[in-house]
Scaffold this motif. Structure first.
Motif, short mmCIF file in Angstrom:
data_model
loop_
_atom_site.label_atom_id
_atom_site.label_comp_id
_atom_site.label_asym_id
_atom_site.label_seq_id
_atom_site.Cartn_x
_atom_site.Cartn_y
_atom_site.Cartn_z
N GLN A 29 0.82 -1.22 0.00
CA GLN A 29 0.00 0.00 0.00
C GLN A 29 0.86 1.27 0.00
OE1 GLN A 29 -2.53 -0.79 3.42
NE2 GLN A 29 -4.31 -1.01 2.07
N SER A 30 2.10 1.13 0.51
CA SER A 30 2.94 2.34 0.50
C SER A 30 3.75 2.43 -0.79
CB SER A 30 3.83 2.39 1.74
OG SER A 30 4.74 1.32 1.73
N GLY A 31 3.42 1.61 -1.78
CA GLY A 31 3.99 1.77 -3.12
C GLY A 31 5.24 0.93 -3.38
N LEU A 32 5.57 0.01 -2.47
CA LEU A 32 6.80 -0.78 -2.66
C LEU A 32 6.48 -2.09 -3.36
CD1 LEU A 32 8.15 -0.06 0.90
CD2 LEU A 32 9.18 0.74 -1.23
N SER A 33 7.52 -2.65 -4.05
CA SER A 33 7.31 -3.98 -4.63
C SER A 33 7.67 -5.03 -3.57
CB SER A 33 8.16 -4.17 -5.90
OG SER A 33 9.53 -4.02 -5.58
N VAL A 34 6.75 -5.98 -3.39
CA VAL A 34 6.86 -6.92 -2.26
C VAL A 34 6.66 -8.35 -2.73
CG1 VAL A 34 5.91 -7.51 0.01
CG2 VAL A 34 5.80 -5.14 -0.77
N ALA A 35 7.53 -9.25 -2.28
CA ALA A 35 7.32 -10.69 -2.51
C ALA A 35 7.00 -11.32 -1.16
CB ALA A 35 8.57 -11.31 -3.10
N LEU A 36 5.86 -12.00 -1.09
CA LEU A 36 5.44 -12.67 0.16
C LEU A 36 5.61 -14.17 -0.03
CD1 LEU A 36 4.01 -12.77 2.94
CD2 LEU A 36 1.83 -12.63 1.74
N LEU A 37 6.46 -14.77 0.80
CA LEU A 37 6.80 -16.18 0.63
C LEU A 37 6.37 -16.98 1.85
CD1 LEU A 37 10.54 -15.47 -0.28
CD2 LEU A 37 8.61 -15.66 -1.88
N ASP A 38 5.80 -18.13 1.61
CA ASP A 38 5.53 -19.05 2.72
C ASP A 38 5.79 -20.46 2.22
OD1 ASP A 38 3.63 -18.65 5.54
OD2 ASP A 38 4.16 -20.66 4.88
N ARG A 39 6.19 -21.32 3.15
CA ARG A 39 6.50 -22.69 2.70
C ARG A 39 5.23 -23.52 2.51
NH1 ARG A 39 9.65 -24.20 8.24
NH2 ARG A 39 7.85 -24.05 9.62
N ARG A 40 4.08 -22.97 2.98
CA ARG A 40 2.81 -23.71 2.79
C ARG A 40 1.67 -22.70 2.64
NH1 ARG A 40 0.78 -26.25 8.33
NH2 ARG A 40 -0.91 -24.75 8.19
N ASP A 41 0.57 -23.16 2.09
CA ASP A 41 -0.58 -22.27 1.99
C ASP A 41 -1.01 -21.89 3.40
OD1 ASP A 41 -0.91 -22.38 -0.81
OD2 ASP A 41 -1.83 -24.36 -0.62
N PRO A 42 -1.13 -20.61 3.68
CA PRO A 42 -1.45 -20.22 5.06
C PRO A 42 -2.88 -20.55 5.47
CG PRO A 42 -1.15 -18.27 3.66
CD PRO A 42 -0.82 -19.46 2.83
N TRP A 43 -3.67 -21.06 4.54
CA TRP A 43 -5.02 -21.47 4.92
C TRP A 43 -5.14 -22.99 5.05
CZ3 TRP A 43 -4.14 -17.95 0.97
CH2 TRP A 43 -3.90 -18.49 -0.28
N ARG A 44 -3.99 -23.66 5.08
CA ARG A 44 -4.06 -25.12 5.25
C ARG A 44 -4.55 -25.44 6.65
NH1 ARG A 44 1.13 -28.56 3.91
NH2 ARG A 44 1.44 -28.54 6.14
N GLU A 45 -5.59 -26.26 6.75
CA GLU A 45 -6.17 -26.61 8.04
C GLU A 45 -5.43 -27.80 8.66
OE1 GLU A 45 -8.37 -25.33 9.94
OE2 GLU A 45 -10.10 -24.55 8.83
N PRO A 46 -5.41 -27.95 9.99
CA PRO A 46 -5.86 -26.91 10.89
C PRO A 46 -4.73 -25.92 11.15
CG PRO A 46 -5.18 -28.81 12.16
CD PRO A 46 -4.93 -29.15 10.72
N VAL A 47 -5.07 -24.66 11.28
CA VAL A 47 -4.07 -23.68 11.70
C VAL A 47 -3.81 -23.98 13.18
CG1 VAL A 47 -3.58 -21.23 11.99
CG2 VAL A 47 -4.95 -22.01 10.05
N SER A 48 -2.54 -23.97 13.57
CA SER A 48 -2.22 -24.37 14.94
C SER A 48 -2.57 -23.23 15.90
CB SER A 48 -0.73 -24.70 15.02
OG SER A 48 -0.45 -25.26 16.28
N CYS A 49 -3.83 -23.20 16.34
CA CYS A 49 -4.31 -22.05 17.10
C CYS A 49 -5.67 -22.35 17.70
CB CYS A 49 -4.45 -20.87 16.12
SG CYS A 49 -4.81 -19.30 16.92
N ALA A 50 -6.01 -21.67 18.79
CA ALA A 50 -7.36 -21.78 19.37
C ALA A 50 -8.28 -20.72 18.79
CB ALA A 50 -7.28 -21.68 20.89
N GLU A 51 -7.72 -19.78 18.05
CA GLU A 51 -8.47 -18.88 17.16
C GLU A 51 -9.32 -17.82 17.86
OE1 GLU A 51 -8.89 -21.20 13.06
OE2 GLU A 51 -10.32 -21.96 14.52
N ALA A 52 -9.00 -17.49 19.12
CA ALA A 52 -9.77 -16.44 19.80
C ALA A 52 -9.02 -15.11 19.71
CB ALA A 52 -9.98 -16.82 21.26
N VAL A 53 -9.75 -14.05 19.44
CA VAL A 53 -9.12 -12.72 19.42
C VAL A 53 -10.01 -11.68 20.09
CG1 VAL A 53 -7.68 -12.83 17.33
CG2 VAL A 53 -10.09 -12.23 17.13
#
Ligand code: FAD
Length: 399
Positions: A29-53
């Motif tokens: 959003q601030s105009g920079l070129s960005v590469a976002l890398l992850d070794r797995r799809d971040p929506w792969r279930e289950p996410v290791s979390c109790a998911e409360a916020v």
């Protein structure tokens, strides 16, 4: 959502959890070129979390909350003392139970719409400083090597902080003041629980130095897990304790798979940035040391890092860049770190509250009318049962 990885970008963000997603999105959003890398799809279930916020915290840092991200609303907490006394505390609409996989997908879509290039089977293996750049190297799709040259790097790779090993001044697993705690959970189907309350259980036998949780997931299933203090690891296995708890509490329920993860508590005094490498979220130990919440905290960390990098890339001199790097810790301390530091100092005392003190406090609190139960009142009723505890937790009062 995969794109061809560019060979060059302004910034590489390593890790697409809440910290990396927020950092990448805000950087683009601030105009920079960005590469976002992850070794797995971040929506792969289950996410290791109790998911409360905390609902307001999420809204503030993630922006608009898509209804698809939310499993349900939290209207309060049930505290359960070691002898099973239940204390209800009502706080309508205070929290949300997320569908984190959906939230990650939604945030990734926002990042892509802002121009971020993503690759979710890119395992980052090394960062090498070459002149005034960084070369990020790793394995793509498990088969081919990749290399990406950038001006700045975000390490948002989660608990452990291995990527920054060897970068002077930065935290890493080897030299860190990490308080990495093991947590384990399972999804239980068909148990009775209030669908709009989260439950927290205390007691030295099953939850030494930590707590157990029952967080609703749907009206039929709950995320049930435990976290224990690191000091207790030599005597207790979190997985065995969870099995024990479930077999005592829900003896007739069939138990599925167990999932584990590490929780990166412990406010570090080390820099959050050096030589163009910036850290956010669990990789920077930004989890609340007592509640162990880290989702909104990681979003805060990611947002601060994005702001710092945008300034850093524009700064004309090495001195100015260095100042921006060292200011990042101060910025974090102002929004969250100081609170975490105080909580971290009180944590050993909190983790060793004797069972009889919890039980006595729970009995007393149940005599307070429900509408008059506030969190400070619950807290001080517990501590007043043991004046020495009050003294050991004086850091919470700012002493
Ligand atoms: C069992 C458990 C329950 C929890 N419950 C809650 C809760 O209810 N509420 C709450 O607020 N917090 C909770 N937390 C804490 C919360 O999950 C974390 O604090 C939060 O996920 C931190 O976000 P992050 O982006 O820093 O890291 P992560 O979410 O861990 O994301 C890091 C990402 O980096 C990727 N990655 C790692 N190494 C590499 C590499 N070498 N190359 C490429 N990618 C890499 C990973 O695949 C991952 O997607 C819980 C934690 C655990 C373990």
């Amino acid at each position: 959502m995969d794109f061809r990885l560019p060979q060059q970008a302004d910034v590489a963000v390593c890790g697409a959890g809440p910290a990396g997603l927020l950092a990448a999105w805000r950087l683009a959003q601030s105009g920079l070129s960005v590469a976002l890398l992850d070794r797995r799809d971040p929506w792969r279930e289950p996410v290791s979390c109790a998911e409360a916020v905390h609902a307001q915290g999420l809204l503030k840092w993630a922006g608009e909350i898509d209804p698809a991200w939310v499993r349900g609303t939290v209207n309060g907490v049930v505290f359960v003392s070691p002898n099973g006394t239940r204390v209800d505390y009502l706080q309508p609409n205070s929290g949300l139970i997320l569908d984190r996989a959906e939230m990650h997908r939604g945030l990734a879509e926002r990042a892509v719409a802002a121009g971020v290039q993503v690759h979710f089977r890119a395992n980052v293996q090394s960062l090498e400083s070459v002149g005034s750049s960084w070369v990020v190297r790793g394995l793509l799709d498990g088969v081919s090597d990749f290399s990406l040259t950038v001006r700045a790097v975000v390490d948002a790779s989660g608990p452990g902080g291995k990527l920054t090993k060897g970068i002077p001044g930065l935290e890493s697993l080897e030299n860190g003041s990490f308080d990495l705690e093991p947590a384990v959970f399972t999804i239980l189907e068909g148990i009775e629980f209030p669908g709009d309350m989260i439950e927290l259980d205390f007691g030295s036998r099953l939850f030494p130095g930590g707590y157990g949780w029952v967080f609703p997931r749907s009206d039929k299933s709950a995320n049930v897990g435990i976290v224990i203090g690191r000091d207790h690891l030599s005597k207790a296995s979190p997985r065995k304790l969870l099995q024990q708890w479930i077999s005592e509490r829900w003896p007739n329920v069939s138990v599925g798979a167990f999932y584990g993860g590490a929780i990166a508590c412990g406010q570090s005094p080390r820099a959050l940035a050096a030589k163009g490498v910036f850290k956010a979220g669990d990789s920077a130990s930004q989890v609340n040391p007592i509640s162990r919440s880290g989702i909104v905290e990681a979003m805060k960390g990611g947002t601060l890092v994005a702001k710092a990098i945008a300034e850093w890339l524009k700064a004309p001199t090495p001195e100015q860049r260095k100042a921006i790097e060292s200011n990042l810790l101060q910025d974090w301390n102002a929004v969250q770190g100081e609170v975490h530091d105080r909580l971290g100092r009180a944590k050993p005392a909190f983790g060793s509250i004797p069972d009889h003190v919890f039980d006595k406090a729970a009995r007393r609190i149940t005599n307070i009318p429900l509408v008059k139960r506030t969190l400070p009142r619950i807290f001080f009723t517990t501590l007043l049962g043991s004046p020495s505890l009050l003294w050991r937790m004086r850091s919470l009062m700012g002493f």
